[in-house]
Enzyme design. Structure first.
Site, PDB file in Angstrom:
ATOM      1  N   ILE A  17      23.997  55.793  68.421  1.00  0.00           N
ATOM      2  CA  ILE A  17      22.895  56.134  67.671  1.00  0.00           C
ATOM      3  C   ILE A  17      22.677  54.629  66.304  1.00  0.00           C
ATOM      4  CG2 ILE A  17      24.404  57.490  65.864  1.00  0.00           C
ATOM      5  CD1 ILE A  17      20.431  57.534  66.761  1.00  0.00           C
ATOM      6  N   VAL A  18      24.036  54.218  65.996  1.00  0.00           N
ATOM      7  CA  VAL A  18      23.821  53.070  65.373  1.00  0.00           C
ATOM      8  C   VAL A  18      23.697  51.659  65.796  1.00  0.00           C
ATOM      9  CG1 VAL A  18      25.495  51.587  63.815  1.00  0.00           C
ATOM     10  CG2 VAL A  18      25.553  53.931  63.496  1.00  0.00           C
ATOM     11  N   ASP A  38      26.025  47.799  76.705  1.00  0.00           N
ATOM     12  CA  ASP A  38      27.026  48.965  76.070  1.00  0.00           C
ATOM     13  C   ASP A  38      27.744  48.762  77.357  1.00  0.00           C
ATOM     14  OD1 ASP A  38      27.280  51.261  73.824  1.00  0.00           O
ATOM     15  OD2 ASP A  38      28.493  51.431  76.103  1.00  0.00           O
ATOM     16  N   SER A  48      30.952  58.293  70.770  1.00  0.00           N
ATOM     17  CA  SER A  48      30.756  59.818  69.609  1.00  0.00           C
ATOM     18  C   SER A  48      29.271  60.500  70.312  1.00  0.00           C
ATOM     19  CB  SER A  48      30.729  59.325  68.218  1.00  0.00           C
ATOM     20  OG  SER A  48      32.351  58.774  68.803  1.00  0.00           O
ATOM     21  N   HIS A  51      28.005  63.491  72.558  1.00  0.00           N
ATOM     22  CA  HIS A  51      28.682  64.663  72.443  1.00  0.00           C
ATOM     23  C   HIS A  51      28.896  65.360  71.431  1.00  0.00           C
ATOM     24  CE1 HIS A  51      32.515  63.224  71.657  1.00  0.00           C
ATOM     25  NE2 HIS A  51      32.266  62.223  71.918  1.00  0.00           N
ATOM     26  N   HIS A 233      38.788  65.660  66.159  1.00  0.00           N
ATOM     27  CA  HIS A 233      37.444  66.670  64.540  1.00  0.00           C
ATOM     28  C   HIS A 233      37.155  67.586  66.473  1.00  0.00           C
ATOM     29  CE1 HIS A 233      34.247  68.799  64.343  1.00  0.00           C
ATOM     30  NE2 HIS A 233      32.987  68.062  64.979  1.00  0.00           N
ATOM     31  N   TYR A 264      31.770  74.699  61.104  1.00  0.00           N
ATOM     32  CA  TYR A 264      30.792  74.982  61.123  1.00  0.00           C
ATOM     33  C   TYR A 264      30.201  76.054  62.496  1.00  0.00           C
ATOM     34  CZ  TYR A 264      31.276  71.033  63.896  1.00  0.00           C
ATOM     35  OH  TYR A 264      31.151  69.553  64.325  1.00  0.00           O
ATOM     36  N   TRP A 365      27.875  58.235  60.914  1.00  0.00           N
ATOM     37  CA  TRP A 365      27.158  59.269  61.786  1.00  0.00           C
ATOM     38  C   TRP A 365      26.226  59.710  61.852  1.00  0.00           C
ATOM     39  CZ3 TRP A 365      30.937  64.607  60.688  1.00  0.00           C
ATOM     40  CH2 TRP A 365      31.957  63.855  60.486  1.00  0.00           C
ATOM     41  N   ASP A 555      28.184  43.199  37.988  1.00  0.00           N
ATOM     42  CA  ASP A 555      28.689  43.382  35.890  1.00  0.00           C
ATOM     43  C   ASP A 555      29.863  42.964  35.543  1.00  0.00           C
ATOM     44  OD1 ASP A 555      27.164  44.309  33.690  1.00  0.00           O
ATOM     45  OD2 ASP A 555      29.029  45.084  33.852  1.00  0.00           O
ATOM     46  N   GLY A 572      38.313  45.587  39.488  1.00  0.00           N
ATOM     47  CA  GLY A 572      39.412  45.786  40.747  1.00  0.00           C
ATOM     48  C   GLY A 572      38.495  45.707  41.563  1.00  0.00           C
ATOM     49  N   GLU A 657      41.773  39.925  24.723  1.00  0.00           N
ATOM     50  CA  GLU A 657      41.584  40.073  26.326  1.00  0.00           C
ATOM     51  C   GLU A 657      43.072  39.205  26.710  1.00  0.00           C
ATOM     52  OE1 GLU A 657      38.945  40.190  29.573  1.00  0.00           O
ATOM     53  OE2 GLU A 657      37.572  42.152  28.807  1.00  0.00           O
TER      54      GLU A 657
HETATM   55  C1  LIG Z   1      32.450  66.454  68.142  1.00  0.00           C
HETATM   56  C2  LIG Z   1      31.823  65.881  67.142  1.00  0.00           C
HETATM   57  C3  LIG Z   1      30.728  65.976  66.426  1.00  0.00           C
HETATM   58  C4  LIG Z   1      29.492  65.900  65.388  1.00  0.00           C
HETATM   59  N1  LIG Z   1      28.735  66.166  65.457  1.00  0.00           N
HETATM   60  C5  LIG Z   1      27.980  65.601  63.998  1.00  0.00           C
HETATM   61  C6  LIG Z   1      26.652  66.305  63.551  1.00  0.00           C
HETATM   62  O1  LIG Z   1      27.068  67.237  64.237  1.00  0.00           O
HETATM   63  N2  LIG Z   1      26.174  65.253  62.600  1.00  0.00           N
HETATM   64  C7  LIG Z   1      26.096  64.024  62.152  1.00  0.00           C
HETATM   65  O2  LIG Z   1      25.852  62.883  61.575  1.00  0.00           O
HETATM   66  N3  LIG Z   1      27.728  63.673  62.981  1.00  0.00           N
HETATM   67  C8  LIG Z   1      28.599  64.478  63.918  1.00  0.00           C
HETATM   68  N4  LIG Z   1      29.426  63.624  64.434  1.00  0.00           N
HETATM   69  C9  LIG Z   1      29.771  62.163  64.480  1.00  0.00           C
HETATM   70  C10 LIG Z   1      29.118  61.279  65.683  1.00  0.00           C
HETATM   71  O3  LIG Z   1      28.827  61.336  66.680  1.00  0.00           O
HETATM   72  C11 LIG Z   1      29.026  59.709  65.114  1.00  0.00           C
HETATM   73  O4  LIG Z   1      29.956  59.565  63.900  1.00  0.00           O
HETATM   74  C12 LIG Z   1      28.287  58.501  65.629  1.00  0.00           C
HETATM   75  O5  LIG Z   1      28.213  59.195  66.683  1.00  0.00           O
HETATM   76  C13 LIG Z   1      28.488  57.585  65.410  1.00  0.00           C
HETATM   77  O6  LIG Z   1      27.844  56.768  65.960  1.00  0.00           O
HETATM   78  P1  LIG Z   1      27.759  55.098  66.934  1.00  0.00           P
HETATM   79  O7  LIG Z   1      26.826  54.321  67.531  1.00  0.00           O
HETATM   80  O8  LIG Z   1      27.994  54.711  65.362  1.00  0.00           O
HETATM   81  O9  LIG Z   1      28.783  54.951  67.837  1.00  0.00           O
HETATM   82  P2  LIG Z   1      28.987  55.785  68.997  1.00  0.00           P
HETATM   83  O10 LIG Z   1      27.996  56.646  69.514  1.00  0.00           O
HETATM   84  O11 LIG Z   1      30.598  55.802  69.986  1.00  0.00           O
HETATM   85  O12 LIG Z   1      28.586  54.147  70.183  1.00  0.00           O
HETATM   86  C14 LIG Z   1      29.610  53.032  70.223  1.00  0.00           C
HETATM   87  C15 LIG Z   1      29.058  52.578  71.429  1.00  0.00           C
HETATM   88  O13 LIG Z   1      29.893  50.795  71.671  1.00  0.00           O
HETATM   89  C16 LIG Z   1      30.061  50.770  72.930  1.00  0.00           C
HETATM   90  N5  LIG Z   1      31.699  49.892  73.393  1.00  0.00           N
HETATM   91  C17 LIG Z   1      32.069  50.352  72.238  1.00  0.00           C
HETATM   92  N6  LIG Z   1      34.041  49.006  72.820  1.00  0.00           N
HETATM   93  C18 LIG Z   1      32.508  48.254  73.950  1.00  0.00           C
HETATM   94  C19 LIG Z   1      33.060  46.972  74.198  1.00  0.00           C
HETATM   95  N7  LIG Z   1      34.206  46.740  73.897  1.00  0.00           N
HETATM   96  N8  LIG Z   1      31.673  46.700  74.989  1.00  0.00           N
HETATM   97  C20 LIG Z   1      30.459  47.072  75.321  1.00  0.00           C
HETATM   98  N9  LIG Z   1      30.530  48.267  74.373  1.00  0.00           N
HETATM   99  C21 LIG Z   1      31.280  49.134  73.921  1.00  0.00           C
HETATM  100  C22 LIG Z   1      31.263  52.450  73.308  1.00  0.00           C
HETATM  101  O14 LIG Z   1      30.482  51.867  74.637  1.00  0.00           O
HETATM  102  C23 LIG Z   1      29.741  53.416  72.803  1.00  0.00           C
HETATM  103  O15 LIG Z   1      28.758  53.940  73.208  1.00  0.00           O
HETATM  104  C24 LIG Z   1      30.148  64.296  66.057  1.00  0.00           C
HETATM  105  C25 LIG Z   1      31.550  64.003  66.356  1.00  0.00           C
HETATM  106  C26 LIG Z   1      31.852  64.616  66.848  1.00  0.00           C
HETATM  107  C27 LIG Z   1      33.505  63.616  67.926  1.00  0.00           C
END
Ligand SMILES: Cc1cc2nc3c(=O)[nH]c(=O)nc-3n(C[C@H](O)[C@H](O)[C@H](O)COP(=O)(O)OP(=O)(O)OC[C@H]3O[C@@H](n4cnc5c(N)ncnc54)[C@H](O)[C@@H]3O)c2cc1C
Length: 847
Positions: A17-18, A38, A48, A51, A233, A264, A365, A555, A572, A657
């Site tokens: 998502i990020v 990716d 993450s 799922h 988690h 939850y 997240w 500041d 600090g 100071e």
């Molecule tokens: C069980 C569970 C339930 C959750 N439920 C919620 C929820 O209800 N609400 C919520 O806000 N958050 C929830 N989260 C948290 C959320 O899923 C994550 O915080 C979020 O998806 C992180 O997104 P991201 O894009 O940072 O990382 P990711 O989705 O993990 O993406 C990172 C990507 O980097 C890629 N990558 C890694 N290394 C390399 C490499 N060397 N070369 C190329 N690509 C690479 C990976 O393949 C991956 O696709 C939940 C998490 C879990 C585990």
């Protein structure tokens, strides 16, 4: 095989998502030649995001996180992937019911719809919940769920269709190249030159790590650190649930957070997802995350460890016995899912301090992903992010805070607090002590109660000062409420009164000290600071640093130590961020070097009407008002040591100071301590320095009053003239001076502390300020009024609150209310602007 470009303006690694949000916003801001890579397949590459339970609660303890979530929700709505379901937090304990009342006030302060409910009302919304096990709940109607994978696809496609983006799936980053020239010459790890992938190499100057739990691994490839750790988690999915068989769409019932149990329950089609933050902390090394090929499900869905979940499932059954206990339903999916945790729970965004051009956008997240993506894109474009995200700055950590030991200790401690009741004064237990000032042993012997900032152990108050309680009885503003008494002592107020009567010795070792030296040092500080720095050697100047929009970015005080040498003293907590900001904003070609000398210098504060009398017992130098006026600094000999004395005050008293080499600090502490005894000197903690003394003087604090959301005019900190020289934020500041302020920072005092039960209550900060109709005051720019700082004012006998009020409400003597714990307390605007409540003419400082 992917068609791989040989060059890119920016390489974004990670299509969760990020990463997807980031490329979308970069494209909108006009970036082109961006590559998103990716190692997994699209649209679900195995991170993450694939799922997540995907739900979003609008409420948070942090205003910044709340704003990021609000922005993200709006973006998800625009993409058409948001479904509003409503959400509850239910209370099983009396303590939590009180907390939910606090949540209501926070919701009002941030304009979030929320309602407190009885168990019966909760059951009306969630008929399968046993209302016998709860005492009540808080309902947030705007909670919803999103399709984060679809959102990511839409955002990625937008960037592709704009001609801005090439996407490389199934392509792994295996190396990140750097060079130590140009922009990288001054950085420990150099600058980014390119990335190496399984499909070939790409030259680039900008590389962004959006790799979630893998991020530390990627950072290390470039010689940098991203301080987060993967942590498990657990989540299961139970189904088929008969009750859900005929419900339309993905979700028809509000999500339930069983917060006292750190769990939850969320409907997902015909299933109920149950997630837990209650199990033991299971930390996973980023290097041991399996590859896609090695994974049964995906790399971030590790095999479920049933034993860890069993106790939680039993508790979940208590809350939803019929639904989860239905024998026709079974566990259809169960994972040890991986999420990112940082030492302080906030995301890690920004260019890394080690490597120029290497950015981190991690530990976000789903709920704040698109907001983070937008803010990061703005930042990368050179614009101050619209939402002030300085609390996420990856450069905020001191070196020890970036170690694996620290990150994992804090993650382990923080994990079970995910749904915890967070007190504003709450202290971490793990990874302490680390940084000890030279008088630490003396302070411990005096019964110091240490709070931690930036790894430093700082006395907050001294138990040995309990003897003062009798002396000041009747003026101590004692608190009976357990919440307000936690992490607090009336001794703080006694120390404050003793300082105002005689003098106090305060350890300020946690100050960050940065030297700026070289032929262009003056040009450098002039460019950075609002205040005029072309002053005589020996002058001390208090100043703000602004961003390009005129928002607060720092500041601090700056001492001119020589024609070509300035010393910056800052907090600090912000020291490392300030160091990076200053270094990054030196004028181009500037011949000045910035050096962090924090660990070389300790600081003692000596303030009070008897401060001069005490100091003259350890120095023969002239420290009289004429010999050393306010706002000056000079080297003195004190107790056989060479000390840089700086005559300023953050507590509203005559004093200094005193800066000296760290290893000599203990000797000076002893000398002043002994010299002060005949004058009634006390040791005082940060409770006085940071709260009581500060608030009586209406001094503003960075992060509380001074944020990117407000400006110098609104904070009442303008000076009659603006210096002729250019500085960062000057154009915006000049424009702000031409406009009447939309809000004015005011000092409020509470008229009556009595709650409906008769108990006296003391707001702690963050509470909404309400008008006569009971609605939160809102200025013409849509900003709500809330308490930015709160604390005792023992010398004025009032509990003091600072708050920005809409300009037409900022009228001295005006009555309004502050909501605390669901009740309204009458307050009066004591000061509109910056005049201190205590000693308004500053006679006690300038004498
Ligand atoms: C069980 C569970 C339930 C959750 N439920 C919620 C929820 O209800 N609400 C919520 O806000 N958050 C929830 N989260 C948290 C959320 O899923 C994550 O915080 C979020 O998806 C992180 O997104 P991201 O894009 O940072 O990382 P990711 O989705 O993990 O993406 C990172 C990507 O980097 C890629 N990558 C890694 N290394 C390399 C490499 N060397 N070369 C190329 N690509 C690479 C990976 O393949 C991956 O696709 C939940 C998490 C879990 C585990």
């Amino acid at each position: 095989m992917n068609d791989i470009p040989s060059r890119a303006r920016a390489v974004i690694i990670g299509a969760g998502i990020v990463g997807n949000s980031l490329v979308y916003h970069l494209a909108r801001l006009g970036w082109r030649d961006v590559v998103l890579i990716d190692k997994g397949p699209m649209p679900n590459p195995g991170g993450s995001t694939g799922h997540a339970s995907n739900f979003i609660y609008p409420i948070d303890y942090s205003k910044m996180m709340m704003e990021l979530t609000r922005d993200s929700t709006e973006q998800y709505k625009q993409l058409g992937v948001f479904t509003e379901s409503g959400g509850l937090e239910v209370a099983r304990t009396g303590e939590r019911m009180v907390e939910l009342r606090r949540r209501m006030s926070a919701a009002k302060a941030w304009d979030i719809p929320a309602e407190l409910m009885t168990p019966t009302q909760v059951r009306e919304l969630v008929p399968f919940l046993d209302d016998g096990v709860i005492l009540g709940g808080a309902y947030f109607p705007t909670v919803g769920v999103v399709d984060s994978l679809r959102a990511g696809t839409l955002m990625r496609e937008y960037a592709e269709n704009a001609g801005a983006l090439a996407v490389l799936a199934n392509t792994e980053i295996i190396g990140i190249d750097t060079a130590r020239d140009g922009a990288g010459a001054a950085r420990a790890g150099g600058r980014i030159t390119g990335v190496r992938t399984t499909a070939g190499d790409i030259e680039t100057e900008t590389c962004v790590i959006c790799c979630g739990v893998w991020s530390p691994r990627l950072a290390r490839m470039a010689g940098a650190r991203i301080p987060l750790t993967p942590i498990v988690h657990q989540m299961i999915s139970v189904g088929p649930i008969a009750l859900f068989a005929d419900t339309p769409g993905e979700i028809s019932y509000p999500i339930v957070r069983d917060v006292d149990l750190n769990m939850y329950e969320r409907q997902h089609g015909g299933d109920m997802e149950v997630g837990s933050y209650a199990h033991r902390s299971i930390i996973v090394d980023a290097d041991s995350i399996p590859s896609i090929e090695q994974s049964v499900l995906s790399p971030t869905e590790l095999p479920f460890t049933q034993d860890d979940f069993d106790p939680q499932l039993a508790q979940a059954l208590e809350l939803m016995p019929e639904l989860l206990g239905d024998e026709r339903a079974g566990i259809r999916y169960a994972i040890n899912g991986l999420i990112s945790m940082t030492p302080d729970g906030h995301p890690v965004i920004g260019e890394t301090p080690e490597v120029a051009g290497l950015w981190s956008v991690a530990a976000s997240w789903i709920k704040e992903g698109p907001g983070i993506g937008r803010a990061a894109a703005e930042w990368m474009t050179g614009e101050p992010p619209e939402i002030d995200i300085h609390e996420t700055d990856v450069s905020r950590f001191w070196p020890h805070q970036r170690t694996v030991a620290h990150v994992t200790a804090r993650a382990a401690e923080g994990f079970n607090k995910m749904y915890g009741i967070v007190h504003p004064g709450e202290q971490w237990e793990s990874g302490r002590p680390v940084r000890l000032g030279p008088a630490y042993d003396r302070q411990r012997d005096l019964g110091a109660v240490f709070f931690e900032t930036a790894g430093w152990e700082r006395p907050h108050w001294y138990e040995s000062n309990a003897a003062l309680l009798e002396r000041y009885e009747g003026r101590l503003m004692p608190r009976t409420g357990e919440w307000e008494s936690r992490w607090w002592s009336p001794i703080i107020n006694a120390e404050h009164l003793a300082m105002r009567d005689s003098a106090a010795l305060i350890d300020l070792s946690a100050f960050a000290v940065l030297d700026i030296a070289g032929p262009d040092a003056l040009a450098a500080v002039q460019h950075l600071a609002v205040a005029q720095l072309d002053v005589g050697v020996g002058r001390v100047v208090y100043t703000s640093l602004l961003d390009a929009n005129g928002g607060f970015r720092g500041d601090l005080t700056i001492m001119r130590l020589g024609p070509d040498k300035f010393r910056v003293v800052t907090g600090g907590a912000t020291g490392q961020m300030d160091l990076k900001w200053i270094t990054d904003h030196l004028p181009s070609g500037c011949a000045a070097v910035v050096t962090d000398v924090t660990s070389a210098w300790t600081t003692l504060g000596l303030w009070g009407p008897k401060a001069r009398e005490i100091l003259t017992r350890v120095t023969a130098d002239d420290v009289s008002h004429s010999g050393m006026p306010f706002g000056t600094c000079k080297e003195i000999e004190a107790a056989g040591l060479t000390v840089l004395a700086s005559r300023i005050s953050y507590v509203g008293e005559l004093g200094w100071e005193l800066y000296l080499p760290m290893e000599e600090g203990g000797k000076l502490w002893d000398a002043i301590w002994d010299a002060g005894q005949p004058s009634g000197l006390v040791a005082a903690g940060i409770g006085v320095y940071g709260t009581t003394g500060r608030l009586e003087k209406g001094y503003r604090a960075f992060g509380n009053e001074l944020t990117g959301d407000f400006n110098l005019v609104e904070a009442g900190m303008t000076r009659p003239k603006v210096k002729a020289q250019d500085f960062v934020g000057k154009a915006a500041y000049l424009a702000q001076r031409e406009q009447p302020p939309a809000a004015v920072l005011c000092t409020l005092t509470i008229d009556d502390h009595a709650s409906s039960s008769g108990e006296l209550r003391y707001p702690m900060g963050g509470e909404p300020v309400l008008g006569p109709d009971g609605a939160v005051l809102t200025d013409s720019r849509g900003r709500t009024s809330y308490v930015t700082s709160a604390g005792s004012g023992p010398s004025v006998g009032k509990h003091i609150l600072l708050a920005y009020l809409p300009a037409d409400q900022a009228v001295e003597g005006k009555k309004m209310t502050v909501e605390y714990l669901g009740e309204q307390f009458p307050v009066t605007v004591a000061v509109a602007g910056s005049t201190p409540l205590f000693d308004p003419a500053n006679d006690r400082i300038r004498c």
